[in-house]
Design an enzyme around this catalytic site. Structure first.
Site, PDB file in Angstrom:
ATOM      1  N   LEU A  73       4.018  -3.598  11.383  1.00  0.00           N
ATOM      2  CA  LEU A  73       2.746  -3.211  10.783  1.00  0.00           C
ATOM      3  C   LEU A  73       2.150  -2.056  11.574  1.00  0.00           C
ATOM      4  O   LEU A  73       2.315  -1.979  12.799  1.00  0.00           O
ATOM      5  CB  LEU A  73       1.764  -4.390  10.800  1.00  0.00           C
ATOM      6  N   ASP A  74       1.437  -1.179  10.887  1.00  0.00           N
ATOM      7  CA  ASP A  74       0.706  -0.123  11.583  1.00  0.00           C
ATOM      8  C   ASP A  74      -0.304  -0.742  12.542  1.00  0.00           C
ATOM      9  O   ASP A  74      -0.791  -1.862  12.325  1.00  0.00           O
ATOM     10  CB  ASP A  74      -0.041   0.768  10.584  1.00  0.00           C
ATOM     11  N   LYS A  75      -0.662   0.007  13.561  1.00  0.00           N
ATOM     12  CA  LYS A  75      -1.627  -0.468  14.556  1.00  0.00           C
ATOM     13  C   LYS A  75      -2.893  -1.021  13.904  1.00  0.00           C
ATOM     14  O   LYS A  75      -3.375  -2.100  14.267  1.00  0.00           O
ATOM     15  CB  LYS A  75      -1.987   0.684  15.506  1.00  0.00           C
ATOM     16  N   ARG A  85      -0.889   3.405   1.755  1.00  0.00           N
ATOM     17  CA  ARG A  85      -1.975   4.343   2.022  1.00  0.00           C
ATOM     18  C   ARG A  85      -1.774   5.655   1.258  1.00  0.00           C
ATOM     19  O   ARG A  85      -2.719   6.220   0.693  1.00  0.00           O
ATOM     20  CB  ARG A  85      -2.067   4.581   3.527  1.00  0.00           C
TER      21      ARG A  85
END
Length: 295
Positions: free
Chosen positions: A135-137, A236
């Site tokens: 997962l992204d930060k 996104r």
């Protein structure tokens, strides 16, 4: 990390060599090569045997996995971990937003991997970090980490074969025209950036996102998302492309009126356990900062 895996040989595998049998159970060639170097690696009826030995139906095969080394570039750091589930093969964690998955240049000691390294060192166990769904930060929610080389390989294969199912919740700006739909638009890099992505019909890779609107409130829409592909920043980029960017997204929609990070949460994961084959399902409800926008 040490793990003993036990298999009772079924009739259909009678006469198979051990290494060939292990491949039917999801082991990779690299797994088998590594296990060959481990002590007492394959055992039948209490006796060590060679990998090329043939199996007989009804025999009990034991595979002894012994990984003594830990990930060298991941210093252990004590931190609170929201552990949703754990057994000898996997650990499922609900990751908060703001926590990177693994160390990087500016986050050498404040990643999920650092916390897990400490968690296992405190138990006197070696641990190599192998994450199945990164997962992204600034994305919150569920992530699965394999605890040994075999479960890691099987999970990786499941992800590649689309047998690892993920549902995300996101909050986007505005009201979508359709209550559910599919975005099919290829994604590529922006110029020479190593981070930023965009829809690129000439050079991009195919990317498919399925969505359904769950709620609409305060000029925003809460949507459930299932990914058919797994491109970098896919959710996104896709929702910015259709004119409904995620709120709080510092790269693609730097508007922080409602949130200071992208409103994206890994809510549900479903998969078969890499070793037991049992159906697994985990749900982590949205964090408070996302609920506050739609609530």
């Amino acid at each position: 990390m040490n793990r003993e895996l036990i298999y009772t040989i079924e009739n259909e595998y009678d006469g198979f060599q051990i290494d060939k049998y292990l491949k039917t159970q999801g082991y990779s060639s690299a797994n088998i090569t590594a296990i060959k170097k481990m002590p007492n690696n394959v055992v039948i009826e209490g006796e060590w045997v060679h990998m090329n030995q043939k199996l007989a139906a009804g025999e009990v095969l034991t595979v002894n996995i012994s990984e003594e080394d830990s990930s060298e570039k991941i210093p252990p750091v004590k931190m609170d971990l929201d552990i949703v589930y754990e057994d000898e093969d996997i650990i499922v964690i609900n990751k908060p937003a703001g926590l990177p998955i693994h160390p990087s240049l500016n986050h050498y000691e404040d990643s999920l991997a650092n916390g897990l390294a400490y968690y296992y060192k405190a138990q006197g166990k070696a641990f190599i970090f192998r994450c199945a769904n990164r997962l992204d930060k600034n994305t919150s929610g569920l992530t699965v980490v394999a605890k040994h080389l075999v479960s890691a390989n099987i999970l990786s294969t499941m992800v590649k074969n689309r047998e690892f199912h993920r549902e995300y919740y996101a909050i986007v700006r505005g009201k979508l025209d359709e209550p559910e739909g599919t975005i099919d638009a290829p994604i590529g890099r922006v110029d020479d950036s190593i981070i930023t992505r965009c829809v690129d019909f000439e050079h991009g890779e195919r990317a498919v996102t399925h969505y359904k609107v769950i709620d609409e409130k305060n000029g925003h829409s809460l949507i459930s998302i299932h990914l058919e592909t797994g491109r970098t920043h896919q959710i996104r980029v896709h929702f910015k492309y259709i004119g409904h960017p995620l709120i709080g997204d510092h790269l693609y929609n730097p508007d922080f009126e409602w949130m200071d990070r992208q409103a994206l949460h890994s809510r549900r994961i479903e998969f078969r356990h890499p070793i037991t084959k049992q159906a697994m399902e985990f749900v982590a409800e949205m964090p408070e900062n996302m609920r506050g926008v739609i609530g």
